[in-house]
Enzyme design. Structure first.
Site, PDB file in Angstrom:
ATOM      1  CG  LEU A 128     -12.548 -36.726  58.638  1.00 26.59           C
ATOM      2  CD1 LEU A 128     -13.389 -37.304  57.518  1.00 26.59           C
ATOM      3  CD2 LEU A 128     -12.948 -35.283  58.916  1.00 26.59           C
ATOM      4  CG  ASP A 167      -0.414 -36.142  59.521  1.00 26.52           C
ATOM      5  OD1 ASP A 167       0.541 -35.364  59.559  1.00 26.52           O
ATOM      6  OD2 ASP A 167      -1.544 -35.857  59.951  1.00 26.52           O
ATOM      7  CG  HIS A 223       1.792 -30.190  58.740  1.00 22.74           C
ATOM      8  ND1 HIS A 223       3.071 -30.665  58.884  1.00 22.74           N
ATOM      9  CD2 HIS A 223       0.973 -31.120  59.291  1.00 22.74           C
ATOM     10  CE1 HIS A 223       3.017 -31.835  59.495  1.00 22.74           C
ATOM     11  NE2 HIS A 223       1.777 -32.135  59.744  1.00 22.74           N
ATOM     12  CG  ASP A 229      -2.720 -30.778  60.633  1.00 19.84           C
ATOM     13  OD1 ASP A 229      -3.329 -31.868  60.789  1.00 19.84           O
ATOM     14  OD2 ASP A 229      -1.647 -30.516  61.210  1.00 19.84           O
TER      15      ASP A 229
END
Lengths: 427, 309
Positions: free
Chosen positions: A65, A154, A234, A307
């Site tokens: 975000l 991540d 992912h 993602d």
């Protein structure tokens, strides 16, 4: 405000093994039984859901975000609007903001900001290592106390197996799963696209499948050693699917998630150096796509995510190897998965698809979400699985437009998103 | 409007047909003849402006393009990385737009990023000529190598060409592979397995790790520069072992057919990929390549410059 009744939809609530045409009642922001509409104290609002699927609010446990630090790409408010427009009532945001969410005060700031500005539930994650550098553990217990649902580096990947081992052991103590972006820095080097025919043809540095698989294997071994859950983010390669399948068959606490772009596009998409086809991990081959879909169908891969990685146009409109990785995904995710998995490949049932968007992430992250039980918070998504639409990036709620799916024709999408009983978005 | 050429840009040889490649080579024949005259200048691009935009160092390619442009009567300016605004943080797109705002007709781009010329070509009305982009393509080098082979051998069908050395990082290798396979030659890549990955077989070429077996069978050897200063140390153990396995030494050169051509795009590492005597020997056509490069680049500038509006 009076009760709301969503009439004549097909209610699919995998947590409660429910799949029937019926009415769903919402009262005081919660799922209620029919008695709430028998003697209402105020007017009943009605939503006609005929021909629609009524499901628990969808969860995307992998989004960026960008706030704090990169509000020109996305804010928590705009990212939440994008989530709502994609049918999501809960998103889990990654810690690679600026400052990095490796400390309680940044996490508290994100939670406050989400409370004040976001139209959907925004749940933060915290870093595994300080500054995502992979050298020292972040204050994981303090981070968890400040309210994260998982820890992850991540975008980065802890290379030191010993540090990762200690992080997983520590996470077990404080009761959060570890999410891992699987990338071996030495094998991947400065790779920007899948290593294979297209990287060879275009002279772009290759990102080999083994660069992911080696870390998936590491995570399987550490999940066994520490007896604690590691979730591989992912997943992009056939080899990773095979490793996770074998490990899960042995009962190892390992899981994997899938992004729509990894089953919608192959590495042939990079042939015109389109930076909207540059993501990490990269687009792979048809063989990998087939293996991932097989892994979805047989329950090896259990969770869908986007993602969602917004970048401003000026940042993406540069030389291919200099462009940042990532694409926006929240507003195309559900449509792509329904279109590919239900309509084109007929790989899973709609019930399983909904389960992978709700029950599975809720279970992994121990969320009080993902079910339409009486008394549950009324987070509900209405989906038209047969609605045909054309992706128009210029209409995105996200602040960014970096998608390879502009002008794609898809079948299936969310048409209304309800958070805590309030409609936050409707088509 | 030329019916045999309708491209404003030359980005790579992969997208060119055999007919288009042959047409460039035929056009270069005429320009090569111009170079032998006392007055070496023709008015083909008079009034046009060309920018040599080199974001990666180069002497021979830049000089060759500059000379080619002079001989076509174009006005030329050179921009190099350090002098450009790119070092001040301006994006490639902005720099290019500024060049276009100055009504530049042709941009010759050398860039370390694969795809950078295509990036410009998609955004500008000007002609864009790729003078080497990362490890992707170096189309004018591929054309001048092809031209040289055609000049000496008069044919491509049935010819066997070995490209030896660092193939993985070589834009010269890729452009040569695309051109030669389209024109009907057989191509064998030779070099350490780390620098000649098997994925190249998908481009329709053979791979060999045994130079001594290959040398007696070929009509052309094209030696690539070993970029030992740039390579990560994992790719091969060292220059000594490289020379022992793949260097075109005096002894190895004896394995070649007497009429086999020895080519090198330069700059040469004498004593590494090729022995000094071999580079200067009578089978070497290295200096012909340089001369032909000028004719080929004149042809490319003339053809693309004539399309751009």
């Amino acid at each position: 405000m009076g009760p709301t009744i969503i009439r004549n939809g097909r209610i699919i609530d995998p947590a409660n093994k429910r799949d029937e045409i019926g009415d769903l009642v919402i009262a005081n922001g919660r799922i209620a039984d029919q008695s709430a509409v028998h003697n209402p104290k105020s007017e009943i609002a009605e939503i006609n859901a005929k021909g629609l699927i009524v499901v628990p609010g969808l969860i995307d446990m992998h989004v960026h975000l960008r706030e704090p630090g990169f509000a020109h790409k996305e804010t928590i408010a705009s990212g939440a609007r994008a989530a709502a427009a994609g049918g999501f009532t809960t998103v889990v945001c990654m810690p690679n903001t600026s400052p990095i969410a490796d400390n309680p005060s940044t996490i508290t700031w994100i939670k406050d900001r989400a409370r004040d500005t976001a139209s959907v539930n925004v749940l933060p994650t915290g870093a595994i290592s300080k500054n995502l550098e992979g050298d020292e553990l972040a204050p994981i217990a303090s981070i968890v106390q400040s309210g994260v649902v998982a820890i992850t580096d991540d975008g980065k990947c802890v290379q030191n197996h010993e540090l990762m081992r200690r992080a997983v052991e520590y996470a077990r103590m404080v009761g959060v799963p570890v999410l891992d972006h699987c990338q071996d820095y030495n094998l991947v080097g400065n790779g920007v696209v899948n290593e294979g025919e297209w990287s060879t043809l275009l002279g772009l540095s290759g990102w080999p499948a083994a660069g992911e698989e080696v870390v998936v294997m590491r995570n399987i071994l550490l999940a066994e050693l520490c007896d604690h859950h590691i979730h591989c983010q992912h997943i992009s390669t056939a080899g990773s699917v095979r490793l996770i399948r074998e490990a899960r068959a042995r009962g190892v606490k390992i899981s994997g998630e899938v992004c729509p772009h990894h089953i919608a596009l192959t590495d042939a998409s990079i042939q015109n150096f389109d930076t909207n086809c540059k993501m990490n991990p990269p687009l792979r081959t048809q063989r990998d796509i087939d293996a991932i879909i097989e892994g979805i169908a047989d329950g090896t891969l259990t969770i869908f995510c986007s993602d969602h990685a917004p970048h401003a146009a000026f940042e993406k409109e540069v030389e291919f190897d200099q462009a940042p990785f990532g694409i926006v995904g929240l507003e195309t995710e559900l449509g792509l998965f329904i279109d590919i998995l239900l309509h084109k490949r007929k790989a899973i049932s709609i019930n399983r698809l909904i389960e992978m968007f709700t029950v599975e992430p809720a279970k992994l992250l121990k969320l009080d979400a993902g079910a339409l039980s009486i008394g549950a918070k009324a987070d509900v998504t209405l989906i038209d699985p047969d609605r045909e639409w054309t992706v128009d990036a210029s209409k995105f709620e996200s602040l960014s437009r970096n998608t390879p799916f502009h002008s794609w024709k898809l079948k299936g999408r969310a048409v209304r998103t309800i958070v805590g009983g309030e409609t936050v978005w409707a088509l | 409007m030329n019916t045999r050429w309708n491209r404003k840009d030359l980005l790579g040889l992969r997208e060119l047909s055999a007919a288009e490649i042959n047409f460039v080579l035929e056009t270069a024949d005429a320009f090569k003849q111009v170079g032998t005259r006392e007055i070496k200048k023709v008015p083909a691009l008079r009034g046009k402006t060309l920018v040599n935009f080199f974001i990666e160092p180069s002497t021979r390619t830049r000089t060759s393009f500059e000379l080619a442009a002079f001989r076509l009567s174009a006005d030329v300016i050179n921009i190099t990385a350090t002098a450009s605004s790119l070092s001040k943080g301006e994006t490639l797109k902005d720099t290019a737009k500024i060049l276009e705002a100055n009504h530049v007709d042709i941009i010759v781009l050398r860039h370390s990023s694969a795809g950078a010329p295509q990036f410009l070509a998609e955004r500008l009305r000007s002609s864009v000529i790729n003078a080497g982009d990362g490890a992707h393509e170096h189309p004018t080098q591929g054309l001048l190598d092809t031209y040289t082979i055609r000049e000496k051998k008069k044919r491509f069908e049935g010819l066997h060409v070995a490209i030896i050395g660092d193939i993985l990082f070589s834009r010269v290798a890729r452009s040569n592979i695309f051109a030669l396979t389209k024109l009907g030659a057989r191509v064998t890549l030779v070099g350490p397995s780390t620098l000649v990955p098997r994925d190249f077989e998908k481009l329709g070429v053979n791979i060999s790790y045994d130079i001594d077996k290959v040398l007696p069978t070929v009509d052309v050897v094209n030696l690539l520069r070993i970029q030992h200063e740039r390579q990560r140390k994992e790719y091969f153990p060292g220059v000594g072992e490289y020379i022992r396995l793949f260097g075109l030494t005096k002894e190895r050169a004896k394995l070649l057919k007497p009429d086999c051509l020895i080519m090198h795009p330069g700059p040469i590492n004498r004593g590494i990929e090729i022995d000094s005597e071999v580079a200067d020997g009578n089978q070497s056509v290295i200096l012909d390549q340089v001369t032909n490069g000028l004719a080929v680049r004149m042809a490319v500038l003339y053809l693309c410059g004539g399309i751009a509006t």
